[in-house]
Design an enzyme around this catalytic site. Structure first.
Site, PDB file in Angstrom:
ATOM      1  N   ASN A  11      29.174  39.466  36.930  1.00  0.00           N
ATOM      2  CA  ASN A  11      29.268  37.927  37.346  1.00  0.00           C
ATOM      3  C   ASN A  11      29.750  37.554  38.638  1.00  0.00           C
ATOM      4  O   ASN A  11      30.977  37.746  38.701  1.00  0.00           O
ATOM      5  CB  ASN A  11      29.888  37.273  36.151  1.00  0.00           C
ATOM      6  CG  ASN A  11      29.826  35.666  36.209  1.00  0.00           C
ATOM      7  OD1 ASN A  11      29.706  35.246  37.449  1.00  0.00           O
ATOM      8  ND2 ASN A  11      29.871  35.171  35.160  1.00  0.00           N
ATOM      9  N   LYS A  14      32.914  35.043  38.807  1.00  0.00           N
ATOM     10  CA  LYS A  14      33.998  35.594  38.576  1.00  0.00           C
ATOM     11  C   LYS A  14      34.651  36.256  39.527  1.00  0.00           C
ATOM     12  O   LYS A  14      36.053  36.086  39.856  1.00  0.00           O
ATOM     13  CB  LYS A  14      34.015  36.516  37.310  1.00  0.00           C
ATOM     14  CG  LYS A  14      33.557  35.762  35.851  1.00  0.00           C
ATOM     15  CD  LYS A  14      33.730  36.979  34.848  1.00  0.00           C
ATOM     16  CE  LYS A  14      33.520  36.527  33.489  1.00  0.00           C
ATOM     17  NZ  LYS A  14      33.424  37.669  32.466  1.00  0.00           N
ATOM     18  N   GLU A  43      27.582  47.881  25.162  1.00  0.00           N
ATOM     19  CA  GLU A  43      27.489  46.717  24.141  1.00  0.00           C
ATOM     20  C   GLU A  43      28.809  45.944  23.966  1.00  0.00           C
ATOM     21  O   GLU A  43      29.795  46.461  23.571  1.00  0.00           O
ATOM     22  CB  GLU A  43      26.855  46.987  22.963  1.00  0.00           C
ATOM     23  CG  GLU A  43      25.991  45.795  22.444  1.00  0.00           C
ATOM     24  CD  GLU A  43      25.453  46.024  21.007  1.00  0.00           C
ATOM     25  OE1 GLU A  43      25.342  44.916  20.183  1.00  0.00           O
ATOM     26  OE2 GLU A  43      25.292  47.229  20.519  1.00  0.00           O
ATOM     27  N   ASP A  72      37.034  38.918  30.080  1.00  0.00           N
ATOM     28  CA  ASP A  72      35.998  38.448  29.015  1.00  0.00           C
ATOM     29  C   ASP A  72      36.428  37.005  28.644  1.00  0.00           C
ATOM     30  O   ASP A  72      37.520  36.738  28.254  1.00  0.00           O
ATOM     31  CB  ASP A  72      35.985  39.516  27.620  1.00  0.00           C
ATOM     32  CG  ASP A  72      34.806  38.796  26.916  1.00  0.00           C
ATOM     33  OD1 ASP A  72      33.637  39.324  27.585  1.00  0.00           O
ATOM     34  OD2 ASP A  72      34.876  38.346  25.743  1.00  0.00           O
ATOM     35  N   PHE A 153      30.286  27.088  38.085  1.00  0.00           N
ATOM     36  CA  PHE A 153      29.324  27.794  37.285  1.00  0.00           C
ATOM     37  C   PHE A 153      29.040  27.654  35.979  1.00  0.00           C
ATOM     38  O   PHE A 153      30.403  26.853  35.334  1.00  0.00           O
ATOM     39  CB  PHE A 153      29.271  29.267  37.813  1.00  0.00           C
ATOM     40  CG  PHE A 153      30.335  30.039  37.076  1.00  0.00           C
ATOM     41  CD1 PHE A 153      31.826  29.981  37.443  1.00  0.00           C
ATOM     42  CD2 PHE A 153      30.213  30.947  35.869  1.00  0.00           C
ATOM     43  CE1 PHE A 153      32.890  30.695  36.893  1.00  0.00           C
ATOM     44  CE2 PHE A 153      31.186  31.658  35.234  1.00  0.00           C
ATOM     45  CZ  PHE A 153      32.405  31.542  35.997  1.00  0.00           C
ATOM     46  N   TYR A 155      29.448  26.688  32.077  1.00  0.00           N
ATOM     47  CA  TYR A 155      29.644  25.442  31.279  1.00  0.00           C
ATOM     48  C   TYR A 155      30.354  24.344  32.211  1.00  0.00           C
ATOM     49  O   TYR A 155      30.977  23.466  31.748  1.00  0.00           O
ATOM     50  CB  TYR A 155      30.268  25.591  30.138  1.00  0.00           C
ATOM     51  CG  TYR A 155      29.398  26.514  29.522  1.00  0.00           C
ATOM     52  CD1 TYR A 155      28.226  25.803  28.673  1.00  0.00           C
ATOM     53  CD2 TYR A 155      29.427  27.790  29.318  1.00  0.00           C
ATOM     54  CE1 TYR A 155      27.672  26.885  27.774  1.00  0.00           C
ATOM     55  CE2 TYR A 155      28.776  28.747  28.503  1.00  0.00           C
ATOM     56  CZ  TYR A 155      27.789  28.076  27.824  1.00  0.00           C
ATOM     57  OH  TYR A 155      26.756  28.891  27.122  1.00  0.00           O
ATOM     58  N   HIS A 181      41.337  28.522  33.120  1.00  0.00           N
ATOM     59  CA  HIS A 181      41.682  29.630  32.006  1.00  0.00           C
ATOM     60  C   HIS A 181      41.980  31.054  32.747  1.00  0.00           C
ATOM     61  O   HIS A 181      42.631  31.708  32.765  1.00  0.00           O
ATOM     62  CB  HIS A 181      40.720  29.889  30.859  1.00  0.00           C
ATOM     63  CG  HIS A 181      39.306  29.913  31.516  1.00  0.00           C
ATOM     64  ND1 HIS A 181      39.035  28.976  32.335  1.00  0.00           N
ATOM     65  CD2 HIS A 181      38.390  30.983  31.336  1.00  0.00           C
ATOM     66  CE1 HIS A 181      37.297  29.181  32.515  1.00  0.00           C
ATOM     67  NE2 HIS A 181      37.098  30.366  31.821  1.00  0.00           N
TER      68      HIS A 181
HETATM   69  P1  ITT Z   1      30.549  40.157  32.785  1.00  0.00           P
HETATM   70  O1  ITT Z   1      30.571  40.343  31.135  1.00  0.00           O
HETATM   71  O2  ITT Z   1      29.617  40.778  33.362  1.00  0.00           O
HETATM   72  O3  ITT Z   1      31.971  39.874  33.259  1.00  0.00           O
HETATM   73  P2  ITT Z   1      29.618  37.623  31.851  1.00  0.00           P
HETATM   74  O4  ITT Z   1      28.847  36.217  32.577  1.00  0.00           O
HETATM   75  O5  ITT Z   1      28.700  37.990  30.823  1.00  0.00           O
HETATM   76  O6  ITT Z   1      29.789  38.493  33.020  1.00  0.00           O
HETATM   77  P3  ITT Z   1      31.249  37.164  29.495  1.00  0.00           P
HETATM   78  O7  ITT Z   1      30.619  37.990  28.590  1.00  0.00           O
HETATM   79  O8  ITT Z   1      32.897  37.179  29.668  1.00  0.00           O
HETATM   80  O9  ITT Z   1      30.724  37.327  31.181  1.00  0.00           O
HETATM   81  O10 ITT Z   1      30.830  35.611  29.352  1.00  0.00           O
HETATM   82  C1  ITT Z   1      31.609  34.418  29.832  1.00  0.00           C
HETATM   83  C2  ITT Z   1      30.572  33.579  29.964  1.00  0.00           C
HETATM   84  O11 ITT Z   1      31.538  32.179  29.513  1.00  0.00           O
HETATM   85  C3  ITT Z   1      30.094  32.984  31.110  1.00  0.00           C
HETATM   86  O12 ITT Z   1      28.771  33.779  31.441  1.00  0.00           O
HETATM   87  C4  ITT Z   1      30.099  31.424  30.959  1.00  0.00           C
HETATM   88  O13 ITT Z   1      28.896  30.922  30.383  1.00  0.00           O
HETATM   89  C5  ITT Z   1      31.234  31.238  30.445  1.00  0.00           C
HETATM   90  N1  ITT Z   1      32.318  31.048  31.187  1.00  0.00           N
HETATM   91  C6  ITT Z   1      33.463  31.967  31.463  1.00  0.00           C
HETATM   92  N2  ITT Z   1      34.168  31.387  32.299  1.00  0.00           N
HETATM   93  C7  ITT Z   1      33.578  30.374  32.819  1.00  0.00           C
HETATM   94  C8  ITT Z   1      34.080  29.309  33.880  1.00  0.00           C
HETATM   95  O14 ITT Z   1      35.103  29.422  34.476  1.00  0.00           O
HETATM   96  N3  ITT Z   1      33.097  28.183  33.838  1.00  0.00           N
HETATM   97  C9  ITT Z   1      32.058  28.010  33.371  1.00  0.00           C
HETATM   98  N4  ITT Z   1      31.639  28.842  32.405  1.00  0.00           N
HETATM   99  C10 ITT Z   1      32.440  30.104  32.014  1.00  0.00           C
END
Ligand code: ITT
Length: 200
Positions: A11, A14, A43, A72, A153, A155, A181
């Protein structure tokens, strides 16, 4: 000397946020692409955020001896039984992207009185030989009536952070990093690294 660390994520948002928060403290954060690391698709099937963060970190640990962090995170909405939660990324892709996921959430909450929600971020640090360490950030808020703001990004346009009374997407990156967070979890990581002489 700089402390060099890998962020185990696909991501890019992130990575940007983590870099912005850690780099003023002499920490160089590499993304997987920077080092051409291609971990096997692991997974994310744990039933906790920290469990999933550990799965991501371990998949990268197979390829390097450098310290690794993995994040995560997820959005928990009370009226939706804390969903999408652990499956926040999957929920968005199943809906056809974050815009559609946001609309699905807004439709679901239309007649609901309680719109409270929280964002959670678990960061795992894996250092060779050391036990995995967990740093957690939780932010309370609620879901807005409609999307507000252009920044961020995921939500961000519907999550109103109680502390500042506006959505993450209405905040500057600096503001979001201060209250988010992820920002809170990274602040705890930074304290740990400073105590251990790895950061200024
Ligand atoms: P990685 O697993 O590769 O790190 P990912 O996007 O799949 O990337 P997660 O499994 O941790 O990461 O999913 C987190 C999801 O939660 C992310 O895709 C967003 O939909 C949401 N999210 C997390 N942090 C956020 C933020 O700061 N602002 C908005 N949405 C967020």
């Amino acid at each position: 000397m700089n402390y060099e660390i890998i962020l185990a994520t696909n991501n890019a948002h992130k990575l940007k946020e983590v870099r912005e928060i850690l780099s003023p403290h002499k920490i160089v954060v590499y993304g997987l692409n920077d080092l051409n690391l291609k971990p096997e698709d692991a997974e994310e099937n744990a039933d906790t955020y920290q469990g999933n963060a550990l799965i991501k970190a371990r998949s990268v640990q197979k390829l390097t001896t450098m310290p690794i962090i993995a994040d995560d995170s997820g959005l928990e909405i009370l009226a939706m039984d804390n969903k999408p939660g652990l499956k926040s990324a999957r929920f968005a892709s199943e809906c056809g992207g974050h815009d559609k996921a946001i609309q699905t959430i807004l439709d679901y909450l239309k007649d609901k009185e309680d719109r409270s929600a929280r964002f959670i971020c678990d960061i795992i640090l894996l250092n060779e030989g050391d036990k995995p360490l967990l740093f957690e950030g939780i932010v309370s808020g609620h879901i807005a009536d409609k999307p507000f703001g252009e920044g961020g990004f995921g939500y961000d346009p519907i999550f109103v952070c109680d502390e500042l009374g506006k959505t993450y997407a209405e905040m500057s990156q600096e503001e979001k990093n201060k209250v988010s967070h992820r920002g809170k979890a990274l602040k705890k990581l930074l304290t740990y690294l400073k105590i251990n002489g790895k950061a200024i």
